[in-house]
Design an enzyme around this catalytic site. Structure first.
Site, PDB file in Angstrom:
ATOM      1  N   CYS A  30       0.821  -1.214   0.000  1.00  0.00           N
ATOM      2  CA  CYS A  30       0.000   0.000   0.000  1.00  0.00           C
ATOM      3  C   CYS A  30       0.853   1.261   0.000  1.00  0.00           C
ATOM      4  CB  CYS A  30      -0.938   0.002   1.198  1.00  0.00           C
ATOM      5  SG  CYS A  30      -2.023  -1.434   1.227  1.00  0.00           S
ATOM      6  N   ILE A  89     -11.787   0.042  -0.078  1.00  0.00           N
ATOM      7  CA  ILE A  89     -10.966  -0.072  -1.281  1.00  0.00           C
ATOM      8  C   ILE A  89     -11.648   0.723  -2.395  1.00  0.00           C
ATOM      9  CG2 ILE A  89     -10.102  -2.330  -0.592  1.00  0.00           C
ATOM     10  CD1 ILE A  89     -11.942  -3.360  -3.037  1.00  0.00           C
ATOM     11  N   HIS A 146      -9.297   4.093  -0.607  1.00  0.00           N
ATOM     12  CA  HIS A 146      -7.955   3.512  -0.537  1.00  0.00           C
ATOM     13  C   HIS A 146      -7.725   2.540  -1.708  1.00  0.00           C
ATOM     14  CE1 HIS A 146      -4.241   2.053   0.981  1.00  0.00           C
ATOM     15  NE2 HIS A 146      -4.662   1.138   1.813  1.00  0.00           N
TER      16      HIS A 146
END
Lengths: 385, 385
Positions: free
Chosen positions: A83, A209, A333
């Site tokens: 990430c 997400i 994200h």
């Protein structure tokens, strides 16, 4: 090292972009950044991405995108740090421009995650953890963070509700960011009653997400003539550090030592202290990460991160504004893109383009991107000139 | 840019390492490089790898390995450019050291491919091609190269047997490399009669996959005191370039324009011409790639690459020695590691450590690593000081 400046920015909305291919999604951010910078070519392209081999069946994203955006022949490469891939790509591009080897670069973070079923994505995200010793036990990525949060609450006496201000702030700010994935206010009651994901982490502790891409153009600072009404934005600090990949290997699982070390290096390079930071886009993948990041980077004492939320210090008008465009929690994200969204958002703050969540007089901003559970951390400090 | 030197090298044998985990395999090369360099720490780690998310269920290899080899806290990142990942990682490390930001780096290329069934590996390798326009048609990676080879034979009038010297040379040289995967002489008759893979590419045109890792330690040149009996090895040239990712998009599919451009940049940086290159470790994934690489890098006229093989010019005693340690064909092709094997092997030549395949008086060596079907190409020139 030559000083390097950010000449332009671009981003897509974070969403479920089922109508756009990986190429189209990343290309949209690249074209926007080139337009914003007023350039049609750059010497090189650096792509941050984590999951395209697993979700899109595509490797070699550097050339995949240099081809798509018309940079035929130009240098291109992909950088991956889970990430933290977005900021890792920026740091690689920064080194290349700072070294003098190239005179301009585009850095794009891109991730397309919603074309697969949720359990496939959960399995793909678990590749950020240690396959031999963490994933092998069946623990998911949120599971690892839940263990950390439980221990933190036990150690320092916080209740779950004490983390609510982090998520509420993120959602409140995202209402004013058209590129955010979630546009909804949340209340303390909703925070407390939302569905459990992995105790004590519930749905409103966790970031969603999404599909998204964000890009910047970087050039040597001396080549930038300020656009009227826009400050020159310098990358004044950059630092990268790592921790053990598995959380259980750490002497102290409640201290993000890599976040601390990478921020320290960035502070030193920029010649600033935490008190000088006007806006801090941190890596709030889970609410516990906001607390730990604030502590690791010198904004709160150990175990006292939640206090900054409860005291409203993290709001745009507070002493350490975080997630001013929604953060991971509400902007969303898209993992390999997140680090570049943070950079783009700090630039927007330094340009004064953030409307109702604008931090007054923001001159120095920090972005911190984390790969794994604090395993790889890359921190950048941007300064308006 | 500061000048950068290679202080130490390490490698594992290329093999089917079923008894070693990904960590152990990469670690072995790293520990060997640190021992060879006489260092116990470096500032940063750059990892080249293509397939670990797909084959090993592991991402974030930078931190995965910095943790394993004892570089806790240090910067680490993974760089991916398909089969060009190894050299791409070296170039990223080179920029970081050359910029002055860090004073030492380890670069390791690592790949563990033989823990999965062959069809899984074939599918994983296909992620180097364009998923939307090549793989979607069902073409494998060898299939794309077969189309190029067939066209080349048609265009320039070569027979399949004309490519035999490339493979024979590689196998002959590999007999003297203890780290090579294949230790067997091959004859022209065997070359012609070996099993068909994808016409006209047969088994002895194609490089074998494998598990392996190779690493170097790099530092600013001024910090190197030559070890008695060893020359100082400088990275005197480095260039990276791309082509379209899909072969069908190219104006001329028989010219490796990215190989040409990246070699040109490396020649210019090093201040040399093809005639100055004493040894050339090229990317012979398939025999056709040897011909195309020799042409793109200025060693042969267009369409005349096979002539250098037929005239024995590619042997260690010839005018352009290639694959002196076995090349991809016989040393083996652990894809993300290959680029670093090439670098390690050029260093061995410049140190004069290659025994029966030593190129007499080798002072300037070139290594060229290719991702995809000529899509990403990174070329380095090493010079003994």
């Amino acid at each position: 090292m030559r000083q390097v400046a950010i000449l332009g920015i671009g981003q897509t909305k974070v969403s479920e972009h089922w109508d756009k291919s990986l190429k189209e999604l990343g290309g949209e951010a690249c074209f926007a950044a080139m337009q914003d910078a007023g350039v049609k070519k750059v010497d090189a392209l650096f792509v941050g991405n984590m999951l395209s081999p697993l979700i899109d069946g595509q490797n070699q994203l550097g050339t995949f995108f240099s081809d798509w955006v018309g940079l035929w022949g130009h240098e291109a490469v992909k950088v991956e740090a889970a990430c933290g891939s977005g900021a890792a790509a920026l740091r690689a591009g920064l080194m290349a421009v700072a070294s003098g080897e190239i005179d301009s670069a585009m850095v794009v973070g891109v991730e397309k995650m919603t074309d697969k079923a949720g359990h496939d994505v959960t399995a793909a995200l678990a590749t950020a953890a240690d396959a031999d010793y963490e994933v092998e036990q069946g623990v998911s990525f949120v599971g690892i963070n839940a263990l950390v949060m439980r221990r933190y609450m036990h150690e320092y006496g916080w209740q779950h509700a004490d983390f609510a201000p982090f998520s509420i702030n993120a959602h409140t700010n995202a209402l004013h960011n058209p590129n955010a994935r979630l546009h909804m206010n949340i209340t303390l009651e909703q925070f407390e009653k939302s569905s459990m994901v992995s105790t004590p982490i519930n749905l409103l502790d966790a970031s969603p997400i999404g599909d998204g891409a964000a890009a910047v153009i970087i050039v040597p600072a001396e080549k930038v003539n300020s656009v009227p009404g826009r400050p020159r934005i310098l990358i004044s600090g950059s630092g990268a550090a790592t921790d053990t990949i598995a959380v259980h290997s750490r002497k102290d699982p409640l201290f993000l030592s890599a976040a601390h070390a990478s921020a320290k290096r960035a502070y030193e390079m920029a010649g600033v202290t935490p008190q000088d930071i006007d806006v801090f886009e941190l890596h709030d993948a889970f609410s516990i990460m906001t607390a730990l990041s604030l502590e690791a980077c010198g904004f709160a004492e150990r175990g006292q991160g939640p206090r900054l939320g409860l005291d409203n210090e993290i709001r745009p008008e507070g002493s350490v504004p975080v997630c001013t465009r929604g953060g991971l929690k509400a902007r969303g994200h898209p993992v390999g893109a997140t680090g570049m969204y943070q950079i783009v958002e700090v630039v927007q703050q330094l340009r004064g383009e953030c409307g109702k969540t604008q931090v007054d007089g923001a001159k120095i901003g920090m972005a911190q991107n984390i790969g794994g559970s604090g395993a790889t951390v890359i921190t950048h400090i941007l300064t308006s000139d």
